[in-house]
Design an enzyme around this catalytic site. Structure first.
Site, PDB file in Angstrom:
ATOM      1  N   LEU A 117       9.539  30.796 -16.067  1.00 13.20           N
ATOM      2  CA  LEU A 117      10.259  30.060 -15.078  1.00 13.20           C
ATOM      3  C   LEU A 117      11.694  30.744 -14.942  1.00 13.20           C
ATOM      4  O   LEU A 117      12.530  30.115 -14.478  1.00 13.20           O
ATOM      5  CB  LEU A 117      10.395  28.695 -15.417  1.00 13.20           C
ATOM      6  CG  LEU A 117       9.070  27.724 -15.501  1.00 13.20           C
ATOM      7  CD1 LEU A 117       9.395  26.431 -15.492  1.00 13.20           C
ATOM      8  CD2 LEU A 117       8.221  27.977 -14.168  1.00 13.20           C
ATOM      9  N   SER A 120      15.993  33.082 -18.839  1.00 11.34           N
ATOM     10  CA  SER A 120      17.143  34.232 -19.126  1.00 11.34           C
ATOM     11  C   SER A 120      17.740  34.640 -17.843  1.00 11.34           C
ATOM     12  O   SER A 120      19.104  34.637 -17.691  1.00 11.34           O
ATOM     13  CB  SER A 120      16.490  35.195 -19.875  1.00 11.34           C
ATOM     14  OG  SER A 120      15.482  35.927 -19.020  1.00 11.34           O
ATOM     15  N   ASP A 164      13.662  38.277 -10.915  1.00 15.89           N
ATOM     16  CA  ASP A 164      14.101  37.067 -11.388  1.00 15.89           C
ATOM     17  C   ASP A 164      15.655  36.451 -11.006  1.00 15.89           C
ATOM     18  O   ASP A 164      15.990  35.509 -10.729  1.00 15.89           O
ATOM     19  CB  ASP A 164      14.112  36.936 -12.861  1.00 15.89           C
ATOM     20  CG  ASP A 164      12.635  36.547 -13.469  1.00 15.89           C
ATOM     21  OD1 ASP A 164      11.821  36.887 -12.840  1.00 15.89           O
ATOM     22  OD2 ASP A 164      12.690  36.197 -14.549  1.00 15.89           O
TER      23      ASP A 164
HETATM   24  O1  PMV Z   1       7.827  36.001 -17.461  1.00 15.64           O
HETATM   25  P1  PMV Z   1       9.057  36.166 -16.639  1.00 15.64           P
HETATM   26  O2  PMV Z   1       9.531  35.040 -15.905  1.00 15.64           O
HETATM   27  O3  PMV Z   1      10.297  37.110 -17.407  1.00 15.64           O
HETATM   28  O4  PMV Z   1       8.429  37.273 -15.437  1.00 15.64           O
HETATM   29  C1  PMV Z   1       8.133  38.586 -16.166  1.00 15.64           C
HETATM   30  C2  PMV Z   1       7.464  39.338 -14.640  1.00 15.64           C
HETATM   31  C3  PMV Z   1       6.862  40.527 -14.920  1.00 15.64           C
HETATM   32  O5  PMV Z   1       6.584  40.977 -13.617  1.00 15.64           O
HETATM   33  C4  PMV Z   1       5.755  40.664 -15.707  1.00 15.64           C
HETATM   34  C5  PMV Z   1       7.907  41.562 -15.446  1.00 15.64           C
HETATM   35  C6  PMV Z   1       9.105  41.750 -14.443  1.00 15.64           C
HETATM   36  O6  PMV Z   1      10.281  42.077 -14.999  1.00 15.64           O
HETATM   37  O7  PMV Z   1       9.128  41.892 -13.505  1.00 15.64           O
END
Ligand code: PMV
Length: 336
Positions: A117, A120, A164
């Site tokens: 979600l 960080s 993110d």
């Molecule tokens: O789990 P999260 O929210 O850190 O997402 C990771 C998403 C990935 O595509 C697997 C890696 C990234 O940095 O995009």
């Protein structure tokens, strides 16, 4: 004293494939991290952190922030939470050209840690915003996003996409393809989230997909197929924004189901994530999928009714189920 907050996110489509240049569509959700920053008269850093996964603890650093903090909790937890805060502080110092600025910092978060979600990213984004404002500098949200990406990139040793951090800084739905990040129109989708209480190891999961992709042409095709689902999904999302009462939300659900199947083929789902996805589907959700790196953590489903949330609450392996609204606002100052 300055308080800023930033939202977490779910991936509507495209995690993992985004690492290989395919587009992804994350959506910000109304679960926020709040960071309070107060400048000190010396150049020390004192951090107090509280969230769903960590009981409150405080870390004090001496003049050089490199010294190991003296704190009585597992080192990995300290590293996880503190790495992002330290990197955010470095970015704020750099943006304000105040390399020796010291701070008292409090982190509070409603976003489960490491569960897909975007906890960080939210802490990093809110930390940079509060830190720079406290030093008298106001950055546009795009620059906060860019600096937060650089901070995450450093902490995660190059294993970070812009998805993110851009989503948390801008809010709403966004589309990320390599370095190209933009906001896209979206209606307030009926998100239901299930959390298994755990967390996946993002680095390991990303490496697993990389190995599969190198070994098998069909795994590389699977990653490309996720890109195709995302491209179709973003078109449907735009139609849904223009005509929220149409059949578009149902199609988004079908595409989420497809996306989950492809992620499962790539080995990043888990028994509890699959159980939660199936519980939501059986309860009549339009569709559901894991969100984020996988391995454990959260799923997201679309359901306007209470059925999926109730079903998830009774699903073995699901620790928490909740609804989440689309967070239209990204990073914002709460008080200064
Ligand atoms: O789990 P999260 O929210 O850190 O997402 C990771 C998403 C990935 O595509 C697997 C890696 C990234 O940095 O995009």
């Amino acid at each position: 004293m300055t308080v800023s907050s930033a939202p977490g996110k779910v991936y509507l489509f495209g995690e993992h494939a985004v690492v290989y240049g395919e587009p992804a569509v994350p959506c910000a959700i109304e679960r926020r991290a709040r960071v309070t920053v107060e400048e000190r008269t010396d150049s020390k850093l004192r951090v107090h952190a509280e969230d769903l996964s960590i009981d409150g603890f405080t870390v004090e650093y001496g003049g050089d922030a490199d010294g190991r903090p003296d704190v009585d909790v597992a080192e990995s937890l300290v590293d996880a939470a503190m790495g992002y805060v330290e990197a955010a502080v470095d970015q704020a110092r750099d943006a304000a050209s105040r390399p020796d600025a010291g701070f008292d910092i409090t982190v509070e978060s409603d976003i489960p840690l490491g569960a897909g979600l975007g906890s960080s990213a939210a802490v990093t984004v809110a930390g940079i915003d509060a830190g720079t404002r406290e030093l008298g500098v106001e950055l546009p949200a795009e620059e906060v996003a860019d600096r937060a990406f650089r901070a995450e990139y450093e902490v995660q040793e190059g294993q970070a996409s812009r998805a993110d951090t851009f989503c948390s800084a801008m809010g709403g739905a966004v589309r990320v393809e390599g370095d190209d990040c933009r906001s896209i129109d979206a209606p307030d989708l009926p998100f239901v989230i299930g959390f298994d209480g755990g967390a996946g190891d993002t680095g390991k999961l990303v490496a697993g997909v990389r190995d599969l992709r190198e070994e098998y042409g069909f795994a590389a095709d699977t990653v490309e197929a996720i890109g195709d689902v995302v491209r179709r999904g973003e078109a449907v999302l735009m139609d849904a924004a223009e005509d929220p009462d149409g059949e578009h939300v149902a199609e988004l659900g079908d595409l989420m189901d497809f996306n989950h199947g492809l992620l499962e083929a790539l080995g990043v789902s888990s028994r509890s994530l699959d159980a939660m996805v199936w519980a939501a589907r059986d309860a009549g959700a339009h569709g559901g999928k894991l969100t984020g790196a996988g391995g454990g953590g959260c799923i997201v489903a679309l359901d306007e009714t209470e059925e999926s949330e109730t079903a998830l609450e009774f699903t073995p392996g699901c620790e928490e189920a909740f609804r989440a609204e689309l967070a239209t606002e990204g990073v914002r100052v709460e008080s200064s």
